[in-house]
Scaffold this motif. Structure first.
Motif, PDB file in Angstrom:
ATOM      1  N   THR A 161       0.849  -0.996  -0.339  1.00 38.39           N
ATOM      2  CA  THR A 161       0.121  -0.199  -0.345  1.00 38.39           C
ATOM      3  C   THR A 161       0.884   1.555   0.258  1.00 38.39           C
ATOM      4  O   THR A 161       1.877   1.535   1.120  1.00 38.39           O
ATOM      5  N   PHE A 162       0.536   2.375  -1.084  1.00 39.57           N
ATOM      6  CA  PHE A 162       1.089   3.002  -0.817  1.00 39.57           C
ATOM      7  C   PHE A 162       0.587   4.653   0.288  1.00 39.57           C
ATOM      8  O   PHE A 162      -0.497   4.627  -0.473  1.00 39.57           O
ATOM      9  N   ASP A 163       1.175   4.297   1.572  1.00 40.19           N
ATOM     10  CA  ASP A 163       1.015   5.889   2.375  1.00 40.19           C
ATOM     11  C   ASP A 163       1.882   6.316   2.727  1.00 40.19           C
ATOM     12  O   ASP A 163       3.787   5.908   2.842  1.00 40.19           O
ATOM     13  N   GLU A 164       1.581   7.074   4.248  1.00 38.94           N
ATOM     14  CA  GLU A 164       2.523   7.674   5.130  1.00 38.94           C
ATOM     15  C   GLU A 164       3.986   6.966   5.341  1.00 38.94           C
ATOM     16  O   GLU A 164       4.363   7.181   6.211  1.00 38.94           O
ATOM     17  N   SER A 165       3.873   5.950   5.713  1.00 41.53           N
ATOM     18  CA  SER A 165       3.523   4.833   6.551  1.00 41.53           C
ATOM     19  C   SER A 165       5.823   4.983   6.793  1.00 41.53           C
ATOM     20  O   SER A 165       6.361   4.374   7.364  1.00 41.53           O
ATOM     21  N   TYR A 166       5.948   5.245   6.235  1.00 41.83           N
ATOM     22  CA  TYR A 166       7.069   4.824   5.879  1.00 41.83           C
ATOM     23  C   TYR A 166       8.127   6.135   6.493  1.00 41.83           C
ATOM     24  O   TYR A 166       9.171   5.687   7.115  1.00 41.83           O
ATOM     25  N   PHE A 167       7.537   7.031   6.419  1.00 39.05           N
ATOM     26  CA  PHE A 167       8.120   8.201   7.382  1.00 39.05           C
ATOM     27  C   PHE A 167       8.248   7.504   8.594  1.00 39.05           C
ATOM     28  O   PHE A 167       9.322   8.844   9.421  1.00 39.05           O
ATOM     29  N   LYS A 168       7.475   6.958   9.372  1.00 37.82           N
ATOM     30  CA  LYS A 168       7.236   6.917  10.346  1.00 37.82           C
ATOM     31  C   LYS A 168       8.211   6.092  10.832  1.00 37.82           C
ATOM     32  O   LYS A 168       8.659   6.243  12.309  1.00 37.82           O
ATOM     33  N   LEU A 169       8.896   4.831   9.889  1.00 34.72           N
ATOM     34  CA  LEU A 169       9.330   4.429   9.780  1.00 34.72           C
ATOM     35  C   LEU A 169      10.335   4.654  10.094  1.00 34.72           C
ATOM     36  O   LEU A 169      11.259   4.561  10.704  1.00 34.72           O
ATOM     37  N   VAL A 170      10.772   5.735   8.944  1.00 35.19           N
ATOM     38  CA  VAL A 170      12.177   5.743   9.727  1.00 35.19           C
ATOM     39  C   VAL A 170      12.400   6.948  10.723  1.00 35.19           C
ATOM     40  O   VAL A 170      13.272   6.839  11.299  1.00 35.19           O
ATOM     41  N   SER A 171      11.290   7.826  11.477  1.00 39.58           N
ATOM     42  CA  SER A 171      11.209   8.709  11.841  1.00 39.58           C
ATOM     43  C   SER A 171      12.101   7.491  13.821  1.00 39.58           C
ATOM     44  O   SER A 171      12.532   8.193  14.202  1.00 39.58           O
ATOM     45  N   GLN A 172      12.047   6.110  13.279  1.00 42.94           N
ATOM     46  CA  GLN A 172      11.241   6.013  14.601  1.00 42.94           C
ATOM     47  C   GLN A 172      12.945   5.338  14.576  1.00 42.94           C
ATOM     48  O   GLN A 172      13.197   3.572  14.632  1.00 42.94           O
ATOM     49  N   ARG A 173      14.110   4.768  13.258  1.00 40.99           N
ATOM     50  CA  ARG A 173      15.549   4.927  12.866  1.00 40.99           C
ATOM     51  C   ARG A 173      15.633   3.202  11.955  1.00 40.99           C
ATOM     52  O   ARG A 173      15.985   2.042  12.482  1.00 40.99           O
ATOM     53  N   ARG A 174      14.033   2.732  11.600  1.00 35.86           N
ATOM     54  CA  ARG A 174      13.859   1.492  11.370  1.00 35.86           C
ATOM     55  C   ARG A 174      13.786   1.271   9.469  1.00 35.86           C
ATOM     56  O   ARG A 174      13.398   0.412   8.886  1.00 35.86           O
ATOM     57  N   GLY A 175      14.234   2.586   9.079  1.00 33.26           N
ATOM     58  CA  GLY A 175      14.331   2.349   7.623  1.00 33.26           C
ATOM     59  C   GLY A 175      15.632   1.814   7.269  1.00 33.26           C
ATOM     60  O   GLY A 175      16.208   1.044   8.047  1.00 33.26           O
ATOM     61  N   LEU A 176      15.157   0.950   6.068  1.00 29.91           N
ATOM     62  CA  LEU A 176      15.857  -0.213   5.611  1.00 29.91           C
ATOM     63  C   LEU A 176      17.351  -0.554   5.772  1.00 29.91           C
ATOM     64  O   LEU A 176      17.545  -1.030   6.101  1.00 29.91           O
ATOM     65  N   PHE A 177      17.052   0.750   4.551  1.00 30.63           N
ATOM     66  CA  PHE A 177      18.347   0.856   3.638  1.00 30.63           C
ATOM     67  C   PHE A 177      19.350   1.864   5.211  1.00 30.63           C
ATOM     68  O   PHE A 177      18.522   2.980   5.256  1.00 30.63           O
ATOM     69  N   GLN A 178      20.408   1.680   4.097  1.00 31.59           N
ATOM     70  CA  GLN A 178      21.554   3.784   4.858  1.00 31.59           C
ATOM     71  C   GLN A 178      20.902   4.503   4.693  1.00 31.59           C
ATOM     72  O   GLN A 178      20.983   5.488   4.884  1.00 31.59           O
TER      73      GLN A 178
END
Length: 330
Positions: free
Chosen positions: A255-272
């Motif tokens: 699903t294309f949504d904003e949740s990616y940014f929440k993950l990044v803010s929690q230091r849970r972005g997959l890639f460097q």
């Protein structure tokens, strides 16, 4: 497009912004591109492409992410002129560069192009098909729509080494990412907005093994990676794992949504390269503003940045050609 050409007055920018956010926007010009370029010469063009995408994604919704990435990978190498689609007998084409080996859905481009050739031979370019497919794939994943500028023509050259040297890497830091995007006429906002495309699709273990097991060469993990998330990833990815797929946006990767940014803010972005968005004040600020769907401007911003990216190095007028088949020059 040079930085000078990209500079426009605030008023004009506002007007362009307003109509680019709508899929019903009136035509605009950018290096010979405009929304609705085929309205007279091939009025069913966009409907034909959309049908090809929807038919394919009904059977396999996971195709949406690689179709979106395909356009990105095309535009960053030689510009948005379809070179990622070309195949050479010696395999020295962009398709065979390591960053492109995970691309899928080329048959969808072929099917759309075949239908277009039947409807209006020699009119719609493969590079425009790519641009339309990217938009339609995002819409099929419940993401935003935008007016796609068309009028591109196709290039005749593909080179594996150019793909290796021009495509941003998941291992890149913020300095490298900003430099690479700037070289294409894209700014920090475009960088963070387009990175939001990681809200859909998968990565694979080899792209994060160093973050989990040997980040500085001392058998450690990346300190910028949430420790609980790192532990969960280690359970899925052993040091020698080369095949396991990982959801870039766990639980919401279709699903294309904003949740990616929440993950990044929690230091849970997959890639460097995801984690790197917190290393610039401008990109970090955007991440924190978009992490909640309420009041988010991400959908609108994504359409604007996709249009901007779609102008990189385009061939128009008498330049290039309109390929009959997307995998080969005429």
């Amino acid at each position: 497009m040079t930085a000078l050409k990209m500079t426009i007055s605030g008023f004009v920018f506002l007007q362009i912004l307003l109509f680019l956010l709508s899929s019903f926007a009136p035509p605009t010009n950018a290096q010979g591109l405009k929304v609705g370029f085929y309205d007279k010469k091939c009025p069913k063009a966009e409907l034909i492409v959309k049908k090809s995408v929807l038919d394919a994604m009904k059977n396999d919704p996971t195709l949406g992410a690689p179709l979106l990435r395909m356009f990105f990978h095309d535009c960053f190498v030689r510009g948005c002129e379809g070179s990622v689609l070309l195949e050479l007998k010696n395999k020295k084409d962009e398709k065979n560069a390591i960053p492109n080996l995970s691309l899928r859905g080329f048959e969808i481009i072929d099917n759309a192009k075949a239908a277009l050739e039947k409807e209006c031979p020699g009119v719609v370019s493969c590079s425009d098909v790519l641009a339309l497919v990217a938009r339609d794939a995002v819409v099929a994943l419940n993401g935003p729509s935008w007016g796609v500028e068309t009028g591109r023509r196709d290039g005749r050259v593909t080179n594996i080494n150019e793909a290796r040297s021009n495509l941003p890497s998941p291992f890149d830091n913020i300095t490298s990412l900003v430099t690479q995007f700037k070289a294409k006429g894209l700014d920090k906002k475009d960088l963070v907005v387009l990175s939001g495309g990681h809200t859909v699709g998968n990565g694979h273990c080899p792209l994060i093994t160093n973050r989990l097991y040997n980040f500085t060469g001392k058998g450690d993990s990346d300190p910028n990676l949430d420790t609980e998330y790192a532990a969960a990833l280690r359970k899925k990815c052993k040091p020698t794992d080369t095949t396991t797929a990982l959801e870039m946006d766990p639980g919401s990767f279709k699903t294309f949504d904003e949740s990616y940014f929440k993950l990044v803010s929690q230091r849970r972005g997959l890639f460097q390269s995801d984690a790197a968005l917190l290393d610039s004040q401008e990109t970090k600020s955007y991440v924190l503003k978009q992490k909640n769907s309420y009041g988010s401007s991400f959908f609108k911003d994504f359409g604007v940045s996709m249009v901007k990216m779609g102008r990189i190095g385009v061939l128009t007028g008498q330049l290039g050609e309109v390929r009959k088949k997307c995998r080969m020059v005429n």
